[in-house]
Design a protein around this motif. Structure first.
Motif, mmCIF file in Angstrom:
data_model
loop_
_atom_site.group_PDB
_atom_site.id
_atom_site.type_symbol
_atom_site.label_atom_id
_atom_site.label_comp_id
_atom_site.label_asym_id
_atom_site.label_seq_id
_atom_site.Cartn_x
_atom_site.Cartn_y
_atom_site.Cartn_z
ATOM 1 N N ASN A 89 0.847 -1.189 0.000
ATOM 2 C CA ASN A 89 0.000 0.000 0.000
ATOM 3 C C ASN A 89 0.886 1.243 0.000
ATOM 4 N N LEU A 128 1.903 4.805 0.632
ATOM 5 C CA LEU A 128 1.363 5.862 1.495
ATOM 6 C C LEU A 128 2.374 6.979 1.620
ATOM 7 N N ASP A 156 3.795 9.407 4.421
ATOM 8 C CA ASP A 156 3.803 9.568 5.873
ATOM 9 C C ASP A 156 3.797 11.051 6.237
ATOM 10 N N GLY A 176 6.244 6.654 2.542
ATOM 11 C CA GLY A 176 6.043 5.539 3.460
ATOM 12 C C GLY A 176 5.339 4.390 2.756
ATOM 13 N N ALA A 187 4.561 0.426 4.142
ATOM 14 C CA ALA A 187 5.573 -0.492 4.669
ATOM 15 C C ALA A 187 6.341 -1.252 3.579
ATOM 16 N N ASN A 221 8.600 0.942 1.553
ATOM 17 C CA ASN A 221 9.851 1.237 2.271
ATOM 18 C C ASN A 221 10.835 0.089 2.084
ATOM 19 N N CYS A 235 -0.417 8.244 5.990
ATOM 20 C CA CYS A 235 -0.233 7.646 7.304
ATOM 21 C C CYS A 235 0.297 8.718 8.247
ATOM 22 N N PHE A 267 0.086 -5.955 5.464
ATOM 23 C CA PHE A 267 -0.900 -4.870 5.442
ATOM 24 C C PHE A 267 -1.812 -4.984 4.219
ATOM 25 N N THR A 277 -5.497 -6.372 3.983
ATOM 26 C CA THR A 277 -6.706 -5.564 4.187
ATOM 27 C C THR A 277 -7.260 -5.065 2.856
ATOM 28 N N ASN A 279 10.477 4.773 13.035
ATOM 29 C CA ASN A 279 9.500 4.586 11.965
ATOM 30 C C ASN A 279 10.199 3.948 10.766
ATOM 31 N N GLY A 280 9.754 2.736 10.405
ATOM 32 C CA GLY A 280 10.343 2.054 9.256
ATOM 33 C C GLY A 280 11.498 1.127 9.604
ATOM 34 N N ASP A 307 10.715 -2.347 8.404
ATOM 35 C CA ASP A 307 10.721 -2.411 6.934
ATOM 36 C C ASP A 307 12.162 -2.450 6.428
ATOM 37 N N PRO A 312 11.210 6.358 7.341
ATOM 38 C CA PRO A 312 11.725 5.158 6.661
ATOM 39 C C PRO A 312 12.640 5.528 5.497
#
Ligand code: 26A
Length: 342
Positions: free
Chosen positions: A10, A12, A14, A59, A61, A64, A117, A163, A166, A293-294, A297, A333
């Motif tokens: 996905n 995104l 951040d 971002g 995940a 990254n 995110c 992720f 979903t 963060n990251g 990943d 990330p």
């Protein structure tokens, strides 16, 4: 062009900000977590954008991880699939991907905004709140387009963010099936505790395709609880995952649990036996940690880059630790320039 590594996730943007614990409490957020935004969380995005310290950083995940793997591997090694909108957020993602030479084959939505995110940093913890936006509209048909499927057929290794369960478990299954049939390594990251907790069935559906499971200690505990296992005994949890049903019998299942600064636990199930090992992380003084963060990943990126290069398991884990150490010294990330080499 042939890309060795194909990733799906996905995409995104951040919105990274530093917050106090009270801010997390106000929205009922845990200090270290990743969730899908509910209606009550929506003000967080505008509040983040209004803060003077907000940083807009690429971002998502798996994206990254794709960037991190391309950071290590030779030019044009990695291709990433996901879905974005037609907006300046998507332009930012493209720019960050270009900086490491990551190639994307985005599905583009005409009338849905690129996902975002809110990365709420509180000391060395990070709480992630995601509005998937366009990322939620990825369809398996995008992979089946002839030009994209050609890339899938030429790929040697696959990496998928949990992720994405979903969004399109069907797309994950499509890649997993191809990987199993062609005896190519297929890597799945559990991504967040809510995946094994609330997406238990789609996870169980894709697990048989998976050769390498990567997750952190809280995701492992959530998996244990969802499956009636003892969450305090992570070796047994890893063994349970390692020996669960698997389609491609030509490869063992390898389960990798990262545990923050504690050693990474690796369990391999092969010919009815388990090999259990622990690998220490690369130490870093706490004062040098910019944010985490990251971090997970980046670990996955180094690990998968090792697999692509045909390194052994111990070296691949060490490459993961090495890249995570670099990434936690950057904002979000990201990875340092000038490029470091392992
Ligand atoms: C479906 N959800 C909740 C998500 C994410 C996500 N990436 C994909 N799907 N929630 C957070 N992230 C990303 O995780 C990275 C840190 O590991 C964030 O964008 C952040 O860059």
């Amino acid at each position: 062009m042939a890309f060795d590594l194909v990733c799906l996730g996905n995409p995104l943007l951040d919105l990274q900000v530093n917050v106090e614990k009270a801010y997390l409490d106000k929205y009922g957020l845990k200090e270290n977590d990743a969730i899908l935004a509910e209606e009550k969380h929506m003000p967080i995005f505008d509040e983040a954008l209004a803060r003077p310290d907000v940083r807009l950083i690429a971002g998502g995940a798996a994206q990254n991880t794709a960037r991190g793997a391309q950071y290590i591997l030779p030019a044009n090694s990695v291709l990433y699939f996901g879905s974005v909108g037609k907006d300046k957020y998507a332009d930012k993602l493209i720019e960050a991907n270009k900086s490491v030479g990551l190639t994307t084959a985005y599905m583009v939505q005409d009338d849905v905004a690129t996902g975002k995110c809110a990365a709420l940093i509180n000391g060395t913890n990070r709480s992630l709140v995601t509005d998937l936006g366009a990322a939620n509209h990825f369809k398996p048909s995008h992979l089946e387009k002839p030009e994209n499927w050609e890339h899938v057929k030429k790929a040697k290794v696959f990496y998928v963010g949990g992720f994405h369960l979903t969004v399109s478990p069907e797309a994950i299954e499509l890649l997993g099936k191809h990987a199993a049939e062609e005896n190519k390594p297929f890597v799945l990251n559990f991504s967040a505790p809510f995946i094994p907790q609330f997406f238990k069935d789609p996870l169980a559906r894709v697990l048989p395709y998976v050769d390498y499971v990567i997750c952190n200690e809280s995701e492992a505990a959530a998996f244990a609880e969802a499956n009636g296992l003892d969450a305090s005994d992570l070796v047994s949890v890893a063994k349970w995952i390692a020996k669960s049903a698997k389609l491609n019998a030509k490869r063992p299942r390898t389960v990798v649990f990262t545990q923050g600064t504690d050693p990474t636990l690796v369990v391999v199930h092969e010919n009815g036996d388990f090999a259990v090992k622990e690998y220490p992380v690369h130490a870093l003084e706490a004062s040098k940690v910019t944010d985490t963060n990251g971090a997970g990943d980046a670990f996955a990126a180094g690990f998968v880059a090792g697999l692509v290069q045909g390194k052994d398991l111990a070296t691949s884990v060490d490459m993961g630790h090495w890249l995570a150490k670099l990434s936690i010294q950057e904002i979000g990330p990201s990875f340092p320039f000038p490029k470091q080499t392992y």
